[in-house]
Design an enzyme around this catalytic site. Structure first.
Site, mmCIF file in Angstrom:
data_model
loop_
_atom_site.group_PDB
_atom_site.id
_atom_site.type_symbol
_atom_site.label_atom_id
_atom_site.label_comp_id
_atom_site.label_asym_id
_atom_site.label_seq_id
_atom_site.Cartn_x
_atom_site.Cartn_y
_atom_site.Cartn_z
ATOM 1 N N ALA A 66 -17.090 0.996 -9.451
ATOM 2 C CA ALA A 66 -16.873 0.658 -8.046
ATOM 3 C C ALA A 66 -17.901 -0.410 -7.692
ATOM 4 C CB ALA A 66 -17.066 1.889 -7.175
ATOM 5 N N GLY A 109 -16.099 3.852 -11.848
ATOM 6 C CA GLY A 109 -14.730 3.643 -11.381
ATOM 7 C C GLY A 109 -13.879 2.884 -12.391
ATOM 8 N N GLU A 112 -12.684 5.491 -14.679
ATOM 9 C CA GLU A 112 -11.704 6.280 -13.915
ATOM 10 C C GLU A 112 -10.376 5.533 -13.778
ATOM 11 O OE1 GLU A 112 -14.559 6.799 -10.679
ATOM 12 O OE2 GLU A 112 -14.369 8.968 -10.913
ATOM 13 N N GLU A 132 -22.562 7.178 -12.700
ATOM 14 C CA GLU A 132 -22.841 7.385 -11.270
ATOM 15 C C GLU A 132 -24.097 8.209 -11.025
ATOM 16 O OE1 GLU A 132 -19.842 7.778 -12.730
ATOM 17 O OE2 GLU A 132 -18.250 6.972 -11.432
HETATM 18 C C1 HXC Z 1 -21.245 -4.646 -8.174
HETATM 19 C C2 HXC Z 1 -21.787 -5.343 -10.289
HETATM 20 C C3 HXC Z 1 -21.445 -4.077 -10.817
HETATM 21 C C4 HXC Z 1 -20.961 -3.094 -9.911
HETATM 22 C C5 HXC Z 1 -22.111 -5.325 -12.439
HETATM 23 N N1 HXC Z 1 -22.205 -6.068 -11.328
HETATM 24 N N2 HXC Z 1 -21.644 -4.112 -12.159
HETATM 25 N N3 HXC Z 1 -21.693 -5.607 -8.983
HETATM 26 N N4 HXC Z 1 -20.882 -3.418 -8.604
HETATM 27 N N5 HXC Z 1 -20.562 -1.882 -10.352
HETATM 28 C C6 HXC Z 1 -22.671 -7.461 -11.216
HETATM 29 C C7 HXC Z 1 -24.163 -7.538 -11.422
HETATM 30 O O1 HXC Z 1 -24.846 -7.227 -10.225
HETATM 31 C C8 HXC Z 1 -24.340 -8.995 -11.807
HETATM 32 O O2 HXC Z 1 -24.272 -9.805 -10.638
HETATM 33 C C9 HXC Z 1 -23.073 -9.286 -12.617
HETATM 34 O O3 HXC Z 1 -22.130 -8.253 -12.251
HETATM 35 C C10 HXC Z 1 -23.322 -9.195 -14.098
HETATM 36 O O4 HXC Z 1 -23.921 -7.948 -14.404
HETATM 37 P P1 HXC Z 1 -25.284 -7.785 -15.223
HETATM 38 O O5 HXC Z 1 -25.864 -6.483 -14.838
HETATM 39 O O6 HXC Z 1 -26.128 -8.998 -15.072
HETATM 40 O O7 HXC Z 1 -24.728 -7.755 -16.715
HETATM 41 P P2 HXC Z 1 -25.389 -7.032 -17.971
HETATM 42 O O8 HXC Z 1 -26.874 -7.236 -17.990
HETATM 43 O O9 HXC Z 1 -24.580 -7.474 -19.134
HETATM 44 O O10 HXC Z 1 -25.150 -5.454 -17.738
HETATM 45 C C11 HXC Z 1 -23.831 -4.935 -17.707
HETATM 46 C C12 HXC Z 1 -23.819 -3.480 -17.127
HETATM 47 C C13 HXC Z 1 -24.529 -3.481 -15.742
HETATM 48 C C14 HXC Z 1 -24.564 -2.547 -18.086
HETATM 49 C C15 HXC Z 1 -22.386 -3.056 -17.013
HETATM 50 O O11 HXC Z 1 -23.970 -4.532 -14.952
HETATM 51 C C16 HXC Z 1 -24.392 -2.203 -14.993
HETATM 52 O O12 HXC Z 1 -25.060 -1.244 -15.295
HETATM 53 N N6 HXC Z 1 -23.520 -2.206 -13.948
HETATM 54 C C17 HXC Z 1 -23.355 -1.053 -13.073
HETATM 55 C C18 HXC Z 1 -22.610 0.033 -13.782
HETATM 56 C C19 HXC Z 1 -22.463 1.264 -12.867
HETATM 57 O O13 HXC Z 1 -23.462 1.902 -12.524
HETATM 58 N N7 HXC Z 1 -21.224 1.588 -12.509
HETATM 59 C C20 HXC Z 1 -20.933 2.727 -11.701
HETATM 60 C C21 HXC Z 1 -20.857 2.293 -10.280
HETATM 61 S S1 HXC Z 1 -20.563 3.709 -9.221
HETATM 62 P P3 HXC Z 1 -25.353 -10.962 -10.369
HETATM 63 O O14 HXC Z 1 -24.951 -11.482 -9.030
HETATM 64 O O15 HXC Z 1 -26.698 -10.340 -10.444
HETATM 65 O O16 HXC Z 1 -25.111 -11.940 -11.495
HETATM 66 C C22 HXC Z 1 -18.945 4.049 -9.336
HETATM 67 C C23 HXC Z 1 -18.453 5.152 -8.451
HETATM 68 C C24 HXC Z 1 -16.966 5.327 -8.581
HETATM 69 O O17 HXC Z 1 -18.227 3.451 -10.048
HETATM 70 C C25 HXC Z 1 -16.462 6.073 -7.403
HETATM 71 C C26 HXC Z 1 -14.987 5.812 -7.205
HETATM 72 C C27 HXC Z 1 -14.489 6.405 -5.914
#
Ligand code: HXC
Length: 258
Positions: A66, A109, A112, A132
């Site tokens: 998400a 997400g 999911e 998450e």
């Molecule tokens: C918003 C995101 C994002 C996310 C990545 N980005 N994931 N932006 N929401 N979930 C953005 C980063 O901020 C960054 O923007 C760009 O994408 C590239 O990501 P990097 O982190 O620089 O890439 P990398 O170093 O290769 O790392 C990849 C990664 C990491 C390991 C996937 O991005 C990461 O941990 N992302 C979050 C994963 C996460 O926690 N997902 C769960 C979210 S909660 P900039 O502008 O800095 O370049 C969820 C709840 C679901 O999903 C509920 C549903 C109802």
């Protein structure tokens, strides 16, 4: 209206390919993207030309979750009234076969969303996870429900409580995905699976998907009854007659969807 975060292709071949396309955020699922996806599925639902949908992302990410920025902007009431819930429900209700072609990150997400597909295949570089918990939250679009049903409680707990991702090999072994491919070939293979399904009798495909899905929602006895009713309904279709006749006449069936 052209979607901003989604590429829509391939309708005429019977297999529609929907490509998540928000590369600047690793396809993080914001409201706009989920809205465009649910609208594309609404259109695919009623378009008789479309017999299967392939959902994919980029080589680097299927979807990294998400959109964290958007989530951070919502308080309790904002989450309660989140318009994304309706989009998720729409995706879950889709009646045609959906195949997810996953490369790179399928996290939160994103994992999911992939699990909303009927068939999941992945490139060797795929990573599946429910991170998450690292953000002080928890899965909210089926990550504690579909994941358990697909991989069992122990691995689902491990993933959801530690946030540790699993690789494609582990995902295959656990039953989360049905095939592993070279990353460059994942999409092509998913489209091939789509074409295989598209060549079958449409009503049989529809009832098969519905019946398999029921296995997660029903007791064995009720599910078996549902299956038998669906099996009986097919006896009223012209495509059943055609399929059985073609086999006996040693020729290819010509299904019409009737
Ligand atoms: C918003 C995101 C994002 C996310 C990545 N980005 N994931 N932006 N929401 N979930 C953005 C980063 O901020 C960054 O923007 C760009 O994408 C590239 O990501 P990097 O982190 O620089 O890439 P990398 O170093 O290769 O790392 C990849 C990664 C990491 C390991 C996937 O991005 C990461 O941990 N992302 C979050 C994963 C996460 O926690 N997902 C769960 C979210 S909660 P900039 O502008 O800095 O370049 C969820 C709840 C679901 O999903 C509920 C549903 C109802």
């Amino acid at each position: 209206l052209m979607p901003n975060n989604l590429l829509i292709e391939g309708r005429d071949s019977g297999v529609q390919v929907l490509t998540l396309n928000r590369p600047e955020a690793l396809n993080a699922l914001n409201t706009e993207l989920l809205g465009e996806l649910s609208e594309a599925l609404d259109n695919a639902e009623v378009d008789p030309e479309i017999r299967a949908v392939v959902l994919t992302g980029s080589q680097k990410a299927f979807a990294a979750g998400a959109d964290v920025d958007e989530m951070a902007s919502r308080d309790l009431v904002g989450i309660l009234e989140d318009p994304r819930v309706a989009h998720w429900e729409r995706i879950a209700r889709f009646t045609k076969p959906m195949i997810a072609a996953i490369n790179g990150f399928a996290l939160g997400g994103g994992c999911e969303l992939a699990m909303h597909a009927d068939i999941m295949i992945a490139g060797e570089n795929a990573r599946f996870g429910q991170p998450e918990i690292n953000l002080g939250i928890m899965p909210g679009a089926g990550g504690t429900q579909r994941l358990v049903r697909k991989v069992g409680e122990s691995l689902a707990m491990h993933m959801a409580l530690t946030g540790e991702p699993i690789d494609a090999k582990r995902a295959l072994q656990a039953g989360l995905i049905s095939e592993i491919c070279q990353p460059e070939l994942t999409l092509e293979r998913a489209i091939q699976i789509g074409h295989s399904i598209a060549s079958k009798a449409p009503i049989a495909v529809r009832l098969t998907k519905e019946s398999v899905r029921k296995a997660n929602d029903m007791s064995l006895a009720d599910g078996q009854r549902f299956e038998r009713h669906a099996f009986t309904i097919l006896a009223g279709t012209a495509d059943r007659q055609e399929g059985l006749a073609a086999f006996r006449e040693k020729r290819k069936p010509r299904f019409t969807g009737q």
